[in-house]
Design an enzyme around this catalytic site. Structure first.
Site, PDB file in Angstrom:
ATOM      1  N   HIS A  17       0.841  -1.205   0.000  1.00  0.00           N
ATOM      2  CA  HIS A  17       0.000   0.000   0.000  1.00  0.00           C
ATOM      3  C   HIS A  17       0.873   1.252   0.000  1.00  0.00           C
ATOM      4  O   HIS A  17       0.626   2.202  -0.742  1.00  0.00           O
ATOM      5  CB  HIS A  17      -0.899   0.053   1.247  1.00  0.00           C
ATOM      6  CG  HIS A  17      -1.916  -1.012   1.345  1.00  0.00           C
ATOM      7  ND1 HIS A  17      -2.035  -1.807   2.468  1.00  0.00           N
ATOM      8  CD2 HIS A  17      -2.892  -1.411   0.498  1.00  0.00           C
ATOM      9  CE1 HIS A  17      -3.044  -2.637   2.306  1.00  0.00           C
ATOM     10  NE2 HIS A  17      -3.584  -2.431   1.105  1.00  0.00           N
ATOM     11  N   LYS A  41     -16.337  -7.558   6.019  1.00  0.00           N
ATOM     12  CA  LYS A  41     -15.075  -8.013   6.606  1.00  0.00           C
ATOM     13  C   LYS A  41     -15.116  -7.858   8.120  1.00  0.00           C
ATOM     14  O   LYS A  41     -15.828  -7.016   8.656  1.00  0.00           O
ATOM     15  CB  LYS A  41     -13.899  -7.197   6.044  1.00  0.00           C
ATOM     16  CG  LYS A  41     -13.642  -7.450   4.576  1.00  0.00           C
ATOM     17  CD  LYS A  41     -12.402  -6.732   4.117  1.00  0.00           C
ATOM     18  CE  LYS A  41     -12.096  -7.055   2.662  1.00  0.00           C
ATOM     19  NZ  LYS A  41     -10.878  -6.376   2.203  1.00  0.00           N
ATOM     20  N   ARG A  90      -1.720  -5.787  -7.915  1.00  0.00           N
ATOM     21  CA  ARG A  90      -0.619  -6.695  -7.593  1.00  0.00           C
ATOM     22  C   ARG A  90      -0.347  -7.654  -8.731  1.00  0.00           C
ATOM     23  O   ARG A  90       0.791  -8.016  -8.997  1.00  0.00           O
ATOM     24  CB  ARG A  90      -0.953  -7.498  -6.335  1.00  0.00           C
ATOM     25  CG  ARG A  90      -1.013  -6.669  -5.084  1.00  0.00           C
ATOM     26  CD  ARG A  90      -1.508  -7.500  -3.944  1.00  0.00           C
ATOM     27  NE  ARG A  90      -2.928  -7.830  -4.197  1.00  0.00           N
ATOM     28  CZ  ARG A  90      -3.764  -8.292  -3.297  1.00  0.00           C
ATOM     29  NH1 ARG A  90      -3.350  -8.539  -2.085  1.00  0.00           N
ATOM     30  NH2 ARG A  90      -5.013  -8.530  -3.600  1.00  0.00           N
ATOM     31  N   SER A 128      -3.029  -7.579   3.243  1.00  0.00           N
ATOM     32  CA  SER A 128      -3.247  -7.398   4.679  1.00  0.00           C
ATOM     33  C   SER A 128      -3.580  -8.722   5.353  1.00  0.00           C
ATOM     34  O   SER A 128      -3.142  -8.986   6.468  1.00  0.00           O
ATOM     35  CB  SER A 128      -4.375  -6.384   4.920  1.00  0.00           C
ATOM     36  OG  SER A 128      -4.006  -5.113   4.448  1.00  0.00           O
TER      37      SER A 128
END
Length: 159
Positions: A17, A41, A90, A128
């Site tokens: 990030h 989440k 990514r 994460s």
């Protein structure tokens, strides 16, 4: 003033990030790193903790600030007079999902551009979720997260 929004859950912010944020901070006058409150989440850190970790991790960047919102990202971008939304990629697997979001955002507000920045290869595997899993087992984290985040993760998993 050119303003960009970098949205995410940032639970927690990683070096991947930070790579995207740092590179965007050179292009734009102001970067708003925006913590999304994703109800699907179960976060490890509260929104306030995530904002504090972002602020501590980006303190060396004079044009970056942390914020939060709930609602449509394009509405937030409009409120902030942002010209762009920055999304980090990514791998190719991220692209399809990001393209769907970008297409919807474009339909909702065609005045805000979405720009994709590919993360450096050294962070292409990083998320994460992976960082939290590694932290749970007390593995070395310094390559994956900024120092304030490493400290916060160690404290969370001591409990």
């Amino acid at each position: 003033m050119k303003i960009a929004v970098v949205p995410g859950s940032f639970d927690p912010i990683t070096n991947g990030h930070l790579d995207i944020i740092t590179r965007a901070s050179v292009i734009f006058d102001k970067i708003k790193v925006v913590v999304l409150n994703n109800s699907s989440k179960n976060p490890l850190f509260s929104v306030e903790e995530r904002m504090e970790l972002i602020a501590a991790s980006t303190a060396h960047l004079g044009n970056v600030e942390a914020d939060t919102f709930s609602g449509l990202l394009v509405d937030y971008a409009k409120e902030q007079n942002a010209q762009a939304i920055i999304r980090g990629l990514r791998a190719v697997s991220d692209f399809e999902y990001e393209m769907q979001i970008t297409s919807m955002n474009r339909k909702l507000n065609d005045q805000v551009e979405t720009l994709f920045i590919m993360t450096k290869n050294e962070y292409s595997f990083l998320s994460s979720s992976i960082v939290k899993e590694v932290a749970k087992y007390e593995a070395n984290l310094h390559e994956f997260v900024p120092p304030p985040v490493e400290k916060a993760l160690r404290e969370k998993f001591k409990k």
